[in-house]
Design an enzyme around this catalytic site. Structure first.
Site: not given
Lengths: 346, 346, 346, 346
Positions: A149-152
């Protein structure tokens, strides 16, 4: 020439995949999948691609695709990839899934946070978590890659070396993240309208955002024990970019140089990770359009905490760029092929 | 490998030149000129270039530069290039001037609109107006190239075929242009502050903007007689992009297809000009980061006017991209080398 | 205390009506109509109104409303007001319609440009076009007020005195208008998403926007003969504000002072119209949140044209503010009651 | 009628004071101080005030001002107010200082964090910290009021009840704050230019921002012991608004209702503090232009932390609005006079 098919090519992540693959010398797109725009010219959905992409959008026939392509990118809502994958498909084609379906190893955790039943749990074990800087060797051999994921991506890479080396107390880790609005996708709903986002800032998914267990799992692997942390995403009135501000107690008395050395131990040969100079901290604009992760940090002697800051372009390193990086690894290409994207400023 | 020097490399146009040349396989930057940041690392001024550009900013020593470089880009305030150029320099190196010094053939017009004395009028005649699509052959042989202004590039190319073919009454031509704020440069003044530009829109330079005589001169060449027109620029709260909305009376009864044919006569082989389909009109975001000029038009039968609309990225086709296009032509390279920039959306 | 009902109170114009009426000492809202949010707390739809508005959204029952209210504002899609109005209603309550249903006197023109059948053409003649500065006396006696469009308010008022006095050649009038995105309403569709509007600029409704016949009709009344003109709206990445840049040939040789005198003849006692000083031109931010119309102009002696520029807040003077101004007039209140809104900057 | 003088009336906070006082029925501005624009019309510096403010900017003659005014607002850089204040002045006029000069009781702390010598430490003890909701009674009697900082107002009020009641472990408190760009003032420097802020997000003043000791001091008073915490401000591409996301370990096992009750104990009669409903969290746009503080919170049972979120308009409750609130209290007026500002959305 690698033949690539994209399911979900008209979402923002899918469109960024198209943009990046246009400049990739060893790959070509053979399938622009888009349920919403079947039979429409791709360039009529994204006019920036006028006279660049001549193709027409197609339905997501997995069998046809497996025959026509060497790699399939699924840039689709949660659950779709899990419902399409099977042994026959995987024997013919590699899959790089930009959704969350294969990111979390514990299926119960997945089903709890995502609220859906997993349709092919038998492939979870095989799937490789495609955070290239950490799982590079596994990615090279993978048939099924779970693109992070992007945030991750931003959250994990910013803290990873310190978690791995036991420099921070994981129980004290707090991640306060801020994202541009393309992270919310192209779906039409009131909160994504220009006038609702512009000149506004808010937190959302407080203590409940789905990227939380993904971050916890990966940082747990790094430090060797389960991690429970606070992750708070915020919506920022800009198109692209994620900034993660991370706070944790240091476990020992270390200097700036000590911490720098730890980061360098893991990242000094990483082309896409830039450790900024002392006193310089990431800004999202400095990585816009590129696959870079910029990282800076400061030790606060008053509180005994370290503040780590990371920045990425959510659509590139946070989605399409990392997917291409994974493809390059999985097909034995030079890792940065097609990813020599210079950040655009202003 | 063409050795390029940039005088004024830390302005926005200069920085865009750096970005584009980073991806140019046949050119390398040998001189990052910047009076304001002498001896400072270039990447400390533009952190997006960290670990990409390792060079230090240098003063603008023209003689040294002429020896070290094959081409000099002057991305500087009006008057500087004219004060530096001389026969000796031009015998050693090609100059591509991004300022207005050599754009206008009539020195009196230049001095009147710019309010400064021209320091080397003897080179005005030789200088080639570097609007590649119109003056391609002259550019190939030029030593001194006057890179067109951002508004002018968009304004001229949008109307050129119709002016050339006598399809519009030039006395009725009105150009209402809108620009992102990077066009105002990196100079510090209150009107360029975030809070003054953001959530605001205004016209400026009304009936007095310096790009007016440049547009008039070039369109005058196209139609074969002097042109006097209204040009009104506006400041828009966005970083990049120019949209020109142009109005003129048609001189004869023509259909959409007739006009389309005229545009195609001049532009159908132009890689960087995209004539949009009927009913589709340019948006600045569709060309962002690229060297494209997007053009659309509509005939209004009620008023007998045609409305022509053009869009460019002011820093690319309106400045640095066009400068590289000129360089490519002047050095015998393929015209689009380093300019296969796919527009970024969103 | 005037009892006001709002049909369509959860659109942006309706919400602005609520904001303004909250500060109106002689009016109170008794009905928050909203088909989409029936039975939901108004403040849950617009959280800015939390602890300010305690009411619940209601359906649009016209008969009940006519009994409960003294004035009904219809901030609804085209056609709805026309389908609801009848003699019985009008005998009980005044209606101020923010849609286009009663703005255009020629029903054929309305039906052609709006593409719908007019459901109550018998009231068109009675309806007063509520551009207060021009039709003040008629508004005072009206039962049914057609609140002008946002673009039209700005476009008409900017040119009105010159049209009225024959100073400009109406055949040469071109209106190039730019609007913030709240003008597109709160409807969910891809082109209104943040990432589509932000960092982007486009024209739309070229030679076909529905405000065109409204402007033409009103300016036609002013100059005494039918007017056909070009009006081109543009979408700007900001929430509020309209800027209209208007071009026309002057019919006689006039000085700045001459034109200023003409403007003052009509506007010098108008509280909401501000004629800016010579050399100062409107910016939308200077009127944000207020009911002002700012006007500036420049004579271009080179082309014989005058460039007139007007700015308003599209939700205030372009919608809700003007509606309240009309209400004040129609109920015999001081015209600026509740409208002493100081523009907010930045 | 209270006569108010403003020193620094042309900064953003000063300008907001002017905007708010224009709508204050019991106060009038008698002195528009501005060193930068002496003798220039105020409305030429802020054109939004055209025909609203007719005054001319004046120098900051404190003696004259003390004679002409009942209250002086100093919206000036740090150090100026401390250098101007004396017993004679204070005997004639009340001073509300929007700078930091009298906010911190420990002069050594002030001098360390601000890097300047305090010119009138003898008045620090007398000065009242003007956070009205906490120090209301003292403000009523004060001659010298230290108007709190923008970040501090939001940060303190969001955590105050829980700190006061011992519900959170102060050693674990982390404040991650995000601010619109007007907080950076109207000073001209590259980082404040539109193109540098727009489409960008960054942290700054990491572990070193000057508002840190102010927050620590006030929360220390609340909980009864010294507090050391992390405060990280971020710059957001919007004009107005502060969002503070605050994290702390709960000291006991409490429910949502328990915490809600604690907030209500302190705030339920506070007109300007809005405790949002369960599951609703603040957004800066909901308070824009108003004096509200919006607060929401969530207990995370997984981590044992509470996440508290607060939002204000940095120029209103974070500066000018709070200054007027202080003035109202100090002069015995109803506390919300002139502050019934309805938030503007969108």
């Amino acid at each position: 020439m690698i033949r690539a098919g994209i399911i979900g090519s008209t979402g923002y992540a899918g469109a960024e995949l198209v943009r990046i693959l246009m400049g990739h010398k060893d790959a070509e797109i053979v399938w622009y999948g888009s349920r919403s725009y079947i039979d429409k010219k791709y360039a009529s959905v994204y006019q920036n691609m006028f006279q660049i992409v001549d193709a027409v959008c197609m339905d997501d026939n997995m069998d046809e695709l497996a025959a026509a392509a060497d790699v399939i990118f699924t840039a689709t809502p949660q659950g779709l990839c899990a419902s399409l994958v099977n042994e026959d498909i995987l024997s013919k084609v590699k899959i790089i899934d930009l959704s969350a379906d294969f990111r979390i190893k514990d299926v119960a955790t997945y089903e709890k946070w995502y609220g859906i039943e997993h349709k092919s749990p038998e492939f979870i074990k095989e799937a490789v978590y495609g955070l290239c800087e950490i799982n590079r060797e596994d990615v090279k051999k993978a048939r099924l890659i779970a693109n992070p994921g992007c945030y991750t991506t931003c959250s994990i890479l910013t803290a990873y070396p310190l978690a791995k080396e036991g420099l921070i107390d994981m129980d004290t880790l707090i991640i306060d993240a801020k994202s541009g609005t393309s992270g919310a996708g192209r779906g039409v709903k009131v909160p994504n309208l220009f006038c609702e986002v512009n000149e506004n800032m808010k937190a959302y998914g407080i203590a409940s955002h789905r990227h939380t267990p993904e971050i916890e799992e990966q940082l747990g692997y790094a430090c060797g024990h389960p991690v429970v942390l606070n992750f708070t995403p915020h919506l920022v009135p800009m198109n692209r970019g994620i900034l993660a501000t991370e706070y944790a107690k240091l476990t020992k008395d270390v200097s700036y140089e000590d911490v720098k050395a730890v980061y360098e131990k893991y990242y000094k040969d990483e082309k896409f990770i830039r450790l900024l100079d002392e006193g310089v901290y990431p800004e999202t604009k400095w990585v816009e359009g590129s696959n870079y992760v910029d990282i800076g940090f400061k030790i606060d002697e008053r509180t005994g905490r370290i503040i780590m800051i990371g920045a990425i372009d959510n659509l590139v390193k946070g989605a399409a760029g990392q997917a291409v990086q994974n493809m390059n690894l999985a097909f034995g290409l030079t890792e940065d092929t097609g990813l020599d994207l210079v950040p655009m400023f202003p």
